[in-house]
Design a protein around this motif. Sequence first.
Motif, PDB file in Angstrom:
ATOM      1  N   VAL A 184      26.657 -44.585 -27.213  1.00  0.00           N
ATOM      2  CA  VAL A 184      26.602 -43.533 -26.202  1.00  0.00           C
ATOM      3  C   VAL A 184      25.395 -43.824 -25.331  1.00  0.00           C
ATOM      4  CG1 VAL A 184      26.317 -41.072 -25.787  1.00  0.00           C
ATOM      5  CG2 VAL A 184      27.690 -41.842 -27.717  1.00  0.00           C
ATOM      6  N   LEU A 215      38.452 -42.387 -33.727  1.00  0.00           N
ATOM      7  CA  LEU A 215      39.571 -42.936 -32.970  1.00  0.00           C
ATOM      8  C   LEU A 215      40.080 -44.256 -33.540  1.00  0.00           C
ATOM      9  CD1 LEU A 215      38.370 -42.292 -29.304  1.00  0.00           C
ATOM     10  CD2 LEU A 215      40.189 -41.081 -30.532  1.00  0.00           C
ATOM     11  N   THR A 233      30.411 -48.727 -31.309  1.00  0.00           N
ATOM     12  CA  THR A 233      30.394 -47.557 -30.444  1.00  0.00           C
ATOM     13  C   THR A 233      28.961 -47.343 -29.987  1.00  0.00           C
ATOM     14  OG1 THR A 233      30.054 -46.041 -32.297  1.00  0.00           O
ATOM     15  CG2 THR A 233      32.319 -46.409 -31.586  1.00  0.00           C
ATOM     16  N   GLN A 260      33.136 -38.767 -32.969  1.00  0.00           N
ATOM     17  CA  GLN A 260      34.466 -38.690 -32.362  1.00  0.00           C
ATOM     18  C   GLN A 260      34.995 -40.073 -32.005  1.00  0.00           C
ATOM     19  OE1 GLN A 260      34.178 -35.962 -29.094  1.00  0.00           O
ATOM     20  NE2 GLN A 260      33.904 -34.185 -30.431  1.00  0.00           N
ATOM     21  N   LEU A 261      34.139 -40.949 -31.495  1.00  0.00           N
ATOM     22  CA  LEU A 261      34.562 -42.309 -31.168  1.00  0.00           C
ATOM     23  C   LEU A 261      34.979 -43.070 -32.419  1.00  0.00           C
ATOM     24  CD1 LEU A 261      31.864 -43.287 -28.523  1.00  0.00           C
ATOM     25  CD2 LEU A 261      34.315 -43.028 -28.112  1.00  0.00           C
ATOM     26  N   ARG A 262      34.209 -42.932 -33.493  1.00  0.00           N
ATOM     27  CA  ARG A 262      34.536 -43.630 -34.747  1.00  0.00           C
ATOM     28  C   ARG A 262      35.855 -43.144 -35.329  1.00  0.00           C
ATOM     29  NH1 ARG A 262      28.602 -42.709 -36.022  1.00  0.00           N
ATOM     30  NH2 ARG A 262      27.636 -44.605 -35.245  1.00  0.00           N
TER      31      ARG A 262
END
Length: 107
Positions: free
Chosen positions: A46, A33, A44, A29-31
């Motif tokens: 976590v 964005l 990124t 999900q971060l990638r």
Amino acid sequence: MSDIGTMVPSPGSTPTTIRRDYVEEALLQLRELVPPFFSGLWETEVASGAPADTIVRLARERQADLIVMGTHGCTGLSHVLLGSVAEKVAREAPCPVLIIRYRTDTA
């Protein structure tokens, strides 16, 4: 811990444990964005722990140039009782912090 087990009963059988990798989901999900045309360097990651402390620790470890984070912009009693992750990061970070206020109303 990246896997969390959930018990799911199957009709006529014993419960089965399904494992789901939330870390990989979050990274994906971060990638997503980052726009595909962006050609700069970015990472990124976590991590777990107290949010502000973990963000500041990782910024130090990675020798970050900039931290970009969002905030709900809470003020008053809710801010006093809950504190502000963004505020603590801005005070303790080893680099500049760009804080973007999340707004639910539209202009």
